[in-house]
Each structure stands twice: as structure tokens, then as C-alpha cells.
Design a protein around this motif. Structure first.
Motif, PDB file in Angstrom:
ATOM      1  N   TYR A 192      28.675 -25.976 -16.263  1.00 55.24           N
ATOM      2  CA  TYR A 192      28.500 -26.146 -14.846  1.00 55.24           C
ATOM      3  C   TYR A 192      29.294 -27.162 -14.469  1.00 55.24           C
ATOM      4  CZ  TYR A 192      24.477 -22.828 -15.596  1.00 55.24           C
ATOM      5  OH  TYR A 192      23.708 -21.804 -15.780  1.00 55.24           O
ATOM      6  N   GLY A 193      30.494 -27.261 -14.069  1.00 52.29           N
ATOM      7  CA  GLY A 193      31.166 -28.493 -13.647  1.00 52.29           C
ATOM      8  C   GLY A 193      31.642 -28.227 -12.428  1.00 52.29           C
ATOM      9  N   THR A 194      32.743 -28.602 -11.792  1.00 56.74           N
ATOM     10  CA  THR A 194      33.266 -28.152 -10.423  1.00 56.74           C
ATOM     11  C   THR A 194      33.351 -26.972 -10.229  1.00 56.74           C
ATOM     12  OG1 THR A 194      34.814 -30.280 -10.802  1.00 56.74           O
ATOM     13  CG2 THR A 194      35.615 -28.819  -8.900  1.00 56.74           C
ATOM     14  N   GLY A 195      33.880 -25.952 -11.218  1.00 59.44           N
ATOM     15  CA  GLY A 195      33.630 -24.485 -11.324  1.00 59.44           C
ATOM     16  C   GLY A 195      32.751 -24.171 -12.238  1.00 59.44           C
ATOM     17  N   ALA A 233      31.490 -24.380  -7.669  1.00 56.54           N
ATOM     18  CA  ALA A 233      30.028 -24.422  -8.158  1.00 56.54           C
ATOM     19  C   ALA A 233      29.607 -25.974  -8.018  1.00 56.54           C
ATOM     20  CB  ALA A 233      30.096 -24.237  -9.715  1.00 56.54           C
ATOM     21  N   GLY A 234      29.998 -26.906  -8.821  1.00 58.87           N
ATOM     22  CA  GLY A 234      29.441 -28.243  -8.512  1.00 58.87           C
ATOM     23  C   GLY A 234      30.072 -28.897  -7.417  1.00 58.87           C
ATOM     24  N   SER A 235      31.168 -28.433  -7.058  1.00 63.21           N
ATOM     25  CA  SER A 235      32.221 -28.429  -5.847  1.00 63.21           C
ATOM     26  C   SER A 235      31.417 -28.443  -4.691  1.00 63.21           C
ATOM     27  CB  SER A 235      33.375 -27.863  -5.668  1.00 63.21           C
ATOM     28  OG  SER A 235      33.089 -26.506  -5.815  1.00 63.21           O
ATOM     29  N   ALA A 236      30.384 -27.602  -4.672  1.00 58.85           N
ATOM     30  CA  ALA A 236      29.693 -27.319  -3.488  1.00 58.85           C
ATOM     31  C   ALA A 236      28.557 -28.583  -3.288  1.00 58.85           C
ATOM     32  CB  ALA A 236      28.495 -25.925  -3.546  1.00 58.85           C
ATOM     33  N   ILE A 237      28.405 -29.020  -4.567  1.00 58.75           N
ATOM     34  CA  ILE A 237      27.332 -30.360  -4.392  1.00 58.75           C
ATOM     35  C   ILE A 237      28.059 -31.595  -3.814  1.00 58.75           C
ATOM     36  CG2 ILE A 237      25.936 -31.724  -5.801  1.00 58.75           C
ATOM     37  CD1 ILE A 237      25.434 -29.050  -7.522  1.00 58.75           C
ATOM     38  N   GLN A 238      29.275 -31.425  -4.366  1.00 62.45           N
ATOM     39  CA  GLN A 238      30.216 -32.448  -3.897  1.00 62.45           C
ATOM     40  C   GLN A 238      30.509 -32.421  -2.377  1.00 62.45           C
ATOM     41  OE1 GLN A 238      33.746 -31.918  -6.129  1.00 62.45           O
ATOM     42  NE2 GLN A 238      33.030 -33.070  -8.116  1.00 62.45           N
ATOM     43  N   TRP A 239      30.574 -31.291  -2.099  1.00 57.96           N
ATOM     44  CA  TRP A 239      30.722 -30.790  -0.487  1.00 57.96           C
ATOM     45  C   TRP A 239      29.546 -31.348   0.387  1.00 57.96           C
ATOM     46  CZ3 TRP A 239      27.704 -27.284   2.384  1.00 57.96           C
ATOM     47  CH2 TRP A 239      28.257 -27.055   3.642  1.00 57.96           C
ATOM     48  N   LYS A 278      24.176 -39.274  -3.475  1.00 54.83           N
ATOM     49  CA  LYS A 278      24.620 -38.844  -5.030  1.00 54.83           C
ATOM     50  C   LYS A 278      24.347 -37.389  -5.443  1.00 54.83           C
ATOM     51  CE  LYS A 278      21.282 -41.502  -7.600  1.00 54.83           C
ATOM     52  NZ  LYS A 278      20.409 -41.920  -6.589  1.00 54.83           N
ATOM     53  N   ALA A 279      25.013 -36.903  -6.610  1.00 54.03           N
ATOM     54  CA  ALA A 279      24.632 -35.281  -6.951  1.00 54.03           C
ATOM     55  C   ALA A 279      23.174 -35.051  -7.194  1.00 54.03           C
ATOM     56  CB  ALA A 279      25.642 -35.077  -7.958  1.00 54.03           C
ATOM     57  N   SER A 280      22.753 -36.199  -8.146  1.00 51.14           N
ATOM     58  CA  SER A 280      21.267 -36.074  -8.412  1.00 51.14           C
ATOM     59  C   SER A 280      20.491 -36.064  -7.414  1.00 51.14           C
ATOM     60  CB  SER A 280      20.913 -37.169  -9.411  1.00 51.14           C
ATOM     61  OG  SER A 280      21.236 -38.488  -8.792  1.00 51.14           O
ATOM     62  N   GLU A 281      20.672 -36.425  -6.065  1.00 44.58           N
ATOM     63  CA  GLU A 281      19.668 -36.467  -4.812  1.00 44.58           C
ATOM     64  C   GLU A 281      19.594 -34.948  -4.655  1.00 44.58           C
ATOM     65  OE1 GLU A 281      20.779 -39.381  -2.020  1.00 44.58           O
ATOM     66  OE2 GLU A 281      19.678 -38.127  -0.512  1.00 44.58           O
ATOM     67  N   ASP A 310      25.986 -26.639 -20.253  1.00 42.30           N
ATOM     68  CA  ASP A 310      26.618 -27.988 -20.604  1.00 42.30           C
ATOM     69  C   ASP A 310      27.265 -28.010 -19.073  1.00 42.30           C
ATOM     70  OD1 ASP A 310      29.249 -26.648 -20.754  1.00 42.30           O
ATOM     71  OD2 ASP A 310      28.851 -26.577 -22.705  1.00 42.30           O
ATOM     72  N   GLY A 311      28.087 -29.227 -19.083  1.00 45.55           N
ATOM     73  CA  GLY A 311      28.665 -29.629 -17.807  1.00 45.55           C
ATOM     74  C   GLY A 311      27.776 -30.607 -16.764  1.00 45.55           C
ATOM     75  N   GLY A 312      28.587 -31.345 -15.980  1.00 46.07           N
ATOM     76  CA  GLY A 312      27.878 -32.207 -15.044  1.00 46.07           C
ATOM     77  C   GLY A 312      26.676 -31.745 -14.297  1.00 46.07           C
ATOM     78  N   ALA A 313      26.589 -30.545 -13.740  1.00 44.04           N
ATOM     79  CA  ALA A 313      25.520 -30.013 -13.019  1.00 44.04           C
ATOM     80  C   ALA A 313      24.549 -29.394 -13.921  1.00 44.04           C
ATOM     81  CB  ALA A 313      26.183 -28.819 -12.062  1.00 44.04           C
ATOM     82  N   SER A 314      24.592 -29.303 -15.226  1.00 44.29           N
ATOM     83  CA  SER A 314      23.529 -28.865 -16.190  1.00 44.29           C
ATOM     84  C   SER A 314      22.564 -29.837 -16.181  1.00 44.29           C
ATOM     85  CB  SER A 314      24.121 -28.312 -17.450  1.00 44.29           C
ATOM     86  OG  SER A 314      24.297 -29.643 -18.305  1.00 44.29           O
TER      87      SER A 314
HETATM   88  P1  ADP Z   1      34.499 -31.458 -14.061  1.00 47.67           P
HETATM   89  O1  ADP Z   1      34.837 -31.392 -15.705  1.00 47.67           O
HETATM   90  O2  ADP Z   1      34.661 -29.790 -13.631  1.00 47.67           O
HETATM   91  O3  ADP Z   1      35.167 -32.503 -13.520  1.00 47.67           O
HETATM   92  P2  ADP Z   1      31.700 -32.099 -14.807  1.00 47.67           P
HETATM   93  O4  ADP Z   1      31.242 -31.420 -15.960  1.00 47.67           O
HETATM   94  O5  ADP Z   1      32.203 -33.772 -14.851  1.00 47.67           O
HETATM   95  O6  ADP Z   1      32.980 -31.389 -13.980  1.00 47.67           O
HETATM   96  O7  ADP Z   1      30.623 -32.038 -13.658  1.00 47.67           O
HETATM   97  C1  ADP Z   1      30.919 -32.458 -12.450  1.00 47.67           C
HETATM   98  C2  ADP Z   1      30.015 -31.880 -11.417  1.00 47.67           C
HETATM   99  O8  ADP Z   1      28.674 -31.642 -11.365  1.00 47.67           O
HETATM  100  C3  ADP Z   1      30.145 -32.117 -10.064  1.00 47.67           C
HETATM  101  O9  ADP Z   1      30.773 -31.215  -9.225  1.00 47.67           O
HETATM  102  C4  ADP Z   1      28.832 -32.704  -9.673  1.00 47.67           C
HETATM  103  O10 ADP Z   1      28.741 -32.263  -8.219  1.00 47.67           O
HETATM  104  C5  ADP Z   1      27.955 -32.062 -10.447  1.00 47.67           C
HETATM  105  N1  ADP Z   1      26.864 -32.725 -11.019  1.00 47.67           N
HETATM  106  C6  ADP Z   1      26.719 -34.070 -11.547  1.00 47.67           C
HETATM  107  N2  ADP Z   1      25.434 -34.495 -11.698  1.00 47.67           N
HETATM  108  C7  ADP Z   1      24.700 -33.561 -11.031  1.00 47.67           C
HETATM  109  C8  ADP Z   1      23.370 -33.271 -10.826  1.00 47.67           C
HETATM  110  N3  ADP Z   1      22.451 -34.359 -11.386  1.00 47.67           N
HETATM  111  N4  ADP Z   1      22.889 -32.253 -10.384  1.00 47.67           N
HETATM  112  C9  ADP Z   1      23.606 -31.602  -9.867  1.00 47.67           C
HETATM  113  N5  ADP Z   1      25.068 -31.397  -9.849  1.00 47.67           N
HETATM  114  C10 ADP Z   1      25.479 -32.344 -10.507  1.00 47.67           C
END
Ligand code: ADP
Length: 496
Positions: free
Chosen positions: A259-262, A303-309, A319-322, A403-407
Motif C-alpha cells: 500500500y504505497g502511492t499506488g 491509493a496512498g496518493s488519495a491520502i496525500q490529496w 499528516k497522513a496518520s491523521e 506492507d508499504g506506507g499506508a499499511s
Molecule cells: P511509495 O514507495 O509509493 O512512495 P510508501 O510505501 O512510502 O510509498 O507509502 C507512502 C504512502 O503511504 C503515501 O501515499 C501516504 O499517503 C501513505 N501513508 C503513510 N502513512 C500513512 C498512515 N499512517 N495512514 C495512511 N496512509 C499513510
């Protein structure tokens, strides 16, 4: 052998180096970013020398206190498909690296499609004809400069994905090789016969001599010279396949979702090459002792890009964790759905005219509901892809590894389990990509005995068990499908 494994994790925006011990724990690490070049709209380039220099700096950072003496083996994992051409005689790059994201060869892909080659490419390489893959990027560079083409015809040009380039540099130009996972992303590799495909080489006018030798993902690649010491490189794997390996997805039906940007979702299909009817890719998961395992791959664009948006454009969170904190305040979305189709929708819809949609809102909808709907959209989109994997492959999926940031989001992980009706496993060490390359390298170097030992090393942070009853799950998923219909084909009239 030494006590540690060094992984080079060469990504799209930075080069990292991570040292792992026998327990799979991180001992030290280094990270160095490098420049992205956007010479024209839709074009993306890297400087191969900067990739190399940043990688070596990252290694030096990681080894600063522990030194190179205890490193028993090196594993390489890398951004996939990115294409480097260099001079076989001088070892110098002949052109900037064309990055996987670069769309400059879209017209070459259109031409291949108009020649009716889609079925051939899918059945031979497991891929869809697309500018992502290396084949058309190689052709583009060779066609762009007659001097490079002449050299290539004389056998003086090496092509490599980034792993090959690093391997070549690490071994002082002695080794020009790659592994099957990277080869299977070139759109030139026959995943059935496990060899380069002569017909595609002919069609694209690419001389056979530019191609690297292709080896198992785990095995001896050559001696690297690192900080004055010779250390064997014993693994090479593309990043998503390495993550699958690091998540110990070794049995058919094992799935990992990053769960990253995508989102990048891979499902191990064992020794079966499943050809997807729904636009998923068939790829090599890894190969050990000459025996390949295959995978189905699907991705979610946003995916995570929607949270960034939500943070950067909407200012709804700081911040994303909010997002998680807000979502936790409400148990559900109060009937609202969010479809983050900012750039269209991939599998199973393949609708490039779909656009973002928020539906089902009432006067009672709050910021918390909105944040939750955005988080849930990652899970719905992942379910869409996993359902296709299930139906295309017929494999029984019993759990997925995340795994990935949004996990990091507990709300997302729990909802993913609920909406799939299966458990979601989140490991302690979410550096699955680097860990996977270390596992592959350590297997070959004799640090670990086999899959069972690797499974025992991987520690689980938390298992999210499904807690939703079937009727509610079906009701909610029907709602999602309705929301997707609203987003579908939205921008169709834009270019008319
Ligand atoms: P990439 O390798 O694609 O750049 P990462 O695995 O580093 O991505 O993950 C980054 C993504 O995870 C971002 O899009 C961010 O919005 C999301 N993210 C990071 N922390 C959280 C969180 N606590 N809750 C939800 N999403 C998160």
C-alpha cells in the motif's frame, strides 16, 4: 560466511542500502536521493551515473560503523523496467536511463498493437503492450541515434535494467547479467520457454547482443568490490517480486499487497503461468535452482496518493496518520463512498476516462466520514484486483500480507480484512522489498536453509481477522460498485 547480508534497494527516487542479520533484523542502513529529469511532458529520465553514485554512497552510509568485513553476501533489488544502455568497451552510459514511468514510447506501442501483436505479446511475455516495459525504450534509444545503433550492431552496446547496471559497475565491468524477474519485465522474455524471444527482437529491431545473460534470482552473480573487499553478489530481483519473497509468499495463493502511492498486488501461482483475461500481468515471481515460480500482478493506480490529496489539495488533514485518527472516530462512512479515479481506473475496469467521485453524502456527512471513505477506497480497489486474481487463477486465497506506507493504518487493515472476508497479516519489518533480496541472497550464500526457516524468521506485528458478517460485506461492496459506475467514463467527452 559473514554475519550479515547487504541489500542494495535501488528505487525510483532514492538508492538505499540495508544490512540484515541472521534473524532478518535491520542492523544499519543508508539512503541517498537522486535527481529526476522531466525533459518533456510525460518523459522521465535518470542519470545512470547518479544512480550508481547514490547507491555507493548509501552503501558507505550503511557500512560506516560496521565496515564491510562481516558482510557475507550482497542482494540487489531495483526499480523495474527502467532502461540503461552503456558502452561495452568504455563502460560509460550512452543515454540517460529511460524510467519505467516515461510515456515517450506510447506511439511504438500503438504501432505494435496495430500490427495485431497483443495476443502474441501476452502469451509469450505475460505482459500487455505498454510503454512501461523496457523493450520499446531500448528501441527508442537505438532509433534516436545512428551512432548508438551502429555500435549495437557491432556488439559494443550493453542493455540492462538497473540491477544489471549496478552489477556491471560492482564487478568492475566483468558481469553483464540480470535475473528472470527483471527479464520478465522487458517485454522481450519468453516466460514459457524461459529465453529471449527472437521474434520480438526482430520486430523491434533490437540486436540480440545487447541483452544480458539471464540467471536465477538466487545464485552467484559475481564478486563485488565494496570498500576494498570482494563480496559475492548472490541475489537479484525486481522490487515487487522481492517484496513478495520478503513477505514469505512461497505457496500458490499467497498474496502480498504493498500500500504505497499506488497498490502493487502480487499472487504466487506456483509453477502455473496463469494468463489473465482481465488485464492482470503474468510474471516470474522468482527462480531458484533453475525452477521458476510465477505470479499474477495487478495494481491500483491511486491509493496512498488519495491520502496525500486529502492532505495537500483538500487540506482536510495535516499528516497522513491523521486520516486514521479521524476514521477511528466513526465506525463507518455513513453511506458515503469515495472513488479515487484521478487518472482513470485499472483492473478490472480499464477505464481511462473514469474520474474521482464522492457519492452518497447527506447533511450528516462529516470530515471523519470523508477521511474514512478515502481509506476504505484503498481496500475496495484492492478487493477488485484480488477478486480477479481469484477468478483468473482459481487459487484459494486465505490471507494477504500487507506492507508499504499506508499499511500503518489500522483502520485500513481492519477494513481490508472485513471487505475481503480473509485475514490481513502485517509484519513487524515492513521493508519487505529489501528483506526479500536479503532472503534470496542469504539462501544462496548458506545463511538460511530454506522456505521454512525464512517463514520462521518473519515476525508478525498484527493479524487483522475479518469481523464483518457476509450480508453486510455484500451490501457494502455492492455500494462500491455503484459508486464506481458513477465515476466511470466521466471524462469521455473531454477530447471531443
Ligand atoms: P511509495 O514507495 O509509493 O512512495 P510508501 O510505501 O512510502 O510509498 O507509502 C507512502 C504512502 O503511504 C503515501 O501515499 C501516504 O499517503 C501513505 N501513508 C503513510 N502513512 C500513512 C498512515 N499512517 N495512514 C495512511 N496512509 C499513510
Amino acid at each position: 560466511m559473514g554475519r550479515f547480508i547487504l541489500t542494495l534497494d535501488q528505487g525510483t527516487t532514492s538508492s538505499r542500502a540495508i544490512v540484515f542479520d541472521r534473524e532478518g533484523s535491520i542492523v544499519s542502513s543508508g539512503q541517498v536521493s537522486f535527481r529526476q529529469y522531466y525533459p518533456k511532458p510525460g518523459w522521465v529520465e535518470h542519470d545512470p551515473d547518479q544512480i550508481w553514485e547514490s547507491q555507493i554512497l548509501a552503501v558507505e552510509q550503511a557500512l560506516e560503523t560496521i565496515g564491510p568485513d562481516d558482510i557475507g553476501a550482497v542482494g540487489i533489488t531495483n526499480q523495474r523496467e527502467t532502461t540503461v544502455l552503456w558502452d561495452r568497451i568504455t563502460g560509460k552510459p550512452l543515454h540517460p536511463a529511460i524510467v519505467w514511468q516515461c510515456r515517450r514510447t506510447a506511439h511504438i506501442c500503438d504501432d505494435l498493437k496495430s500490427q495485431g501483436l497483443e495476443d502474441y505479446v501476452r502469451n509469450t511475455t505475460g505482459l500487455l503492450i505498454d510503454a512501461y516495459f523496457s523493450a520499446t525504450k531500448i528501441k527508442w534509444i537505438l532509433d534516436s541515434d545512428p551512432v548508438i545503433r551502429d555500435k549495437a550492431v557491432r556488439g559494443e552496446v550493453c542493455f540492462g535494467t538497473v540491477d544489471s547496471w549496478l552489477l556491471y559497475k560492482l564487478t568492475g565491468g566483468r558481469v553483464h547479467a540480470t535475473d528472470v524477474t527483471n527479464a520478465s519485465r522487458t517485454m522481450l522474455w519468453d516466460i514459457n520457454r524461459m529465453c529471449w524471444d527472437e521474434r520480438l527482437l526482430r520486430i523491434l529491431d533490437i540486436p540480440r547482443s545487447v541483452l544480458p545473460e539471464v540467471r536465477d534470482s538466487s545464485g552467484f552473480f559475481g564478486e563485488a568490490e565494496i570498500m576494498g573487499r570482494k563480496i559475492p553478489v548472490t541475489a537479484v530481483a525486481g522490487d515487487q517480486q522481492a517484496a513478495l519473497f520478503g513477505q514469505t509468499c512461497y505457496s500458490p495463493g499467497d498474496i502480498k499487497n504493498t500500500y504505497g502511492t499506488g497498490c502493487f498486488i502480487l499472487c504466487n501461482t506456483g509453477d502455473r503461468k496463469v494468463v489473465s483475461e482481465s488485464g492482470l500481468l503474468t510474471t516470474v515471481a522468482y527462480s531458484i535452482s533453475g525452477k521458476p515460480a510465477y505470479a499474477l500482478e495487478g495494481s491500483v493506480f491511486n491509493a496512498g496518493s488519495a491520502i496525500q490529496w486529502l492532505r495537500d489539495e483538500m487540506g482536510m488533514i495535516s499528516k497522513a496518520s491523521e486520516c486514521d485518527e479521524l476514521a477511528e472516530q466513526v465506525g463507518d462512512c455513513n453511506g458515503m463512498y469515495f472513488v479515487p479515479a484521478f487518472t482513470g481506473l485499472g483492473a478490472p475496469y480499464w477505464d481511462m476516462y473514469a474520474r474521482g467521485a464522492a457519492v452518497g453524502m447527506t447533511r450528516g456527512t462529516t470530515r471523519a466520514h470523508f477521511a474514512r471513505a478515502v481509506l476504505e477506497s484503498l481496500a475496495y480497489q484492492s478487493r477488485d484486483v484480488i477478486e480477479v486474481m481469484r477468478s483468473d487463477s482459481g487459487v484459494d486465497v486465505t490471507s494477504i500480507s500487507a506492507d508499504g506506507g499506508a499499511s500503518a493504518s489500522n483502520v485500513l487493515m481492519q477494513f481490508q480484512a472485513d471487505i475481503l472476508g480473509i485475514s490481513v497479516v502485517r509484519p513487524v519489518n515492513r521493508e519487505s522489498t529489501a528483506l526479500g533480496a536479503a532472503f534470496l541472497a542469504g539462501l544462496s550464500a548458506g545463511m538460511w536453509s530454506g522456505f521454512d526457516e525464512l517463514r520462521s524468521i518473519r515476525k508478525t506485528d498484527r493479524v487483522f481477522a475479518p469481523g464483518m458478517d457476509d450480508s453486510r460485506r455484500d451490501l457494502m461492496f455492492r455500494g462500491w460498485k455503484k459508486a464506481v459506475t458513477c465515476a466511470g467514463k466521466w471524462a469521455e467527452d473531454e477530447n471531443r
